[in-house]
Enzyme design. Sequence first.
Site, PDB file in Angstrom:
ATOM      1  NE  ARG A 197     -50.165  44.043 -10.044  1.00 53.08           N
ATOM      2  CZ  ARG A 197     -50.677  42.365  -9.678  1.00 53.08           C
ATOM      3  NH1 ARG A 197     -49.564  42.436 -11.272  1.00 53.08           N
ATOM      4  NH2 ARG A 197     -50.067  41.852  -9.337  1.00 53.08           N
ATOM      5  NE  ARG A 207     -53.421  44.757  -8.422  1.00 52.21           N
ATOM      6  CZ  ARG A 207     -53.277  42.972  -8.269  1.00 52.21           C
ATOM      7  NH1 ARG A 207     -54.096  42.911  -9.677  1.00 52.21           N
ATOM      8  NH2 ARG A 207     -53.229  42.093  -8.550  1.00 52.21           N
ATOM      9  CG  HIS A 250     -54.186  39.609  -5.356  1.00 47.28           C
ATOM     10  ND1 HIS A 250     -55.070  39.975  -5.888  1.00 47.28           N
ATOM     11  CD2 HIS A 250     -53.488  39.937  -4.700  1.00 47.28           C
ATOM     12  CE1 HIS A 250     -54.865  40.936  -5.719  1.00 47.28           C
ATOM     13  NE2 HIS A 250     -53.432  41.566  -4.996  1.00 47.28           N
ATOM     14  CE  LYS A 305     -45.498  44.384  -7.774  1.00 49.20           C
ATOM     15  NZ  LYS A 305     -46.271  45.172  -6.800  1.00 49.20           N
ATOM     16  CG  HIS A 335     -51.456  49.738  -7.435  1.00 45.32           C
ATOM     17  ND1 HIS A 335     -51.055  48.977  -8.390  1.00 45.32           N
ATOM     18  CD2 HIS A 335     -51.790  48.876  -6.461  1.00 45.32           C
ATOM     19  CE1 HIS A 335     -50.405  47.588  -8.053  1.00 45.32           C
ATOM     20  NE2 HIS A 335     -51.605  47.647  -6.539  1.00 45.32           N
ATOM     21  CE1 TYR A 368     -52.818  46.172  -4.731  1.00 47.08           C
ATOM     22  CE2 TYR A 368     -52.591  43.544  -3.989  1.00 47.08           C
ATOM     23  CZ  TYR A 368     -52.471  44.715  -4.548  1.00 47.08           C
ATOM     24  OH  TYR A 368     -51.485  45.465  -4.630  1.00 47.08           O
TER      25      TYR A 368
END
Length: 180
Positions: free
Chosen positions: A52, A135, A158, A77, A132, A167
Site C-alpha cells: 500500500r 494492489r 491479506h 494497515k 490502491h 484483490y
Amino acid sequence: FSTEFLIREYLKMSDEDLQKFRAALGDTLFPPRRVKDYLWPAVELAVESAMRLGELCSIRTADVHLEERWLHLGDTKNGDSRDVPLSSRAVEILRPLVELAGEYVFPVNKHSLGVEFREVRNAAGLEDLRFHDTRHTAATRLSKKLSNVLELSAVTGHRSLQSLKVYYNPKASDLAAKLG
C-alpha cells in the site's frame, strides 16, 4: 463492455495505463529531490509487491534486505507487521533508492505522494484509477507466479481469503488454461 474496460477491470492498471502514467509524469530527477521524483518508483514497486502507499512510505532503510530479497514492514494497515518477499524487479527498483536513502527509502509524506499520483493520473487521462489499484494489479499478477493462495496472501498481507478475493481478479480463461 469494451475490451479496454475488461482489461482494466481485470488488472485495474494495464501495461498501457502504466505507460500512459509514466509518460504523463514526465522527467524526474535522480537522485530524487522532490515528491514527484519518488512517484514512479513507488508505483512500480507497488505493482511488483502489492504494498500500500502508506506501507511504501514507511519502509525503513534498515529493514530492507536486498541480498536476501525481502523487507520488513513494522506497521501495516491492519496493525500487523509483515515480511515482504521481493522479486528481482523489486530489488532493481529499491537498490538505488536504498543506496541514497536516509532513515526512510521513500522519505515523503504518503498524502503528498497521493496528491502527486492524482495529478499525474488526471494528466494521463486515467481519472478512474487510484493508487490502491496497484494492489489489485499486483495481486492478479502475483497469482500467476504463486498458485498457492496461502503464499499469495503471505506476499500481499491479506489475513483472510475473503479479503484476498477482493484483490485477486482472475479471468475465467486463465483458470481454464490451468485446468488443462
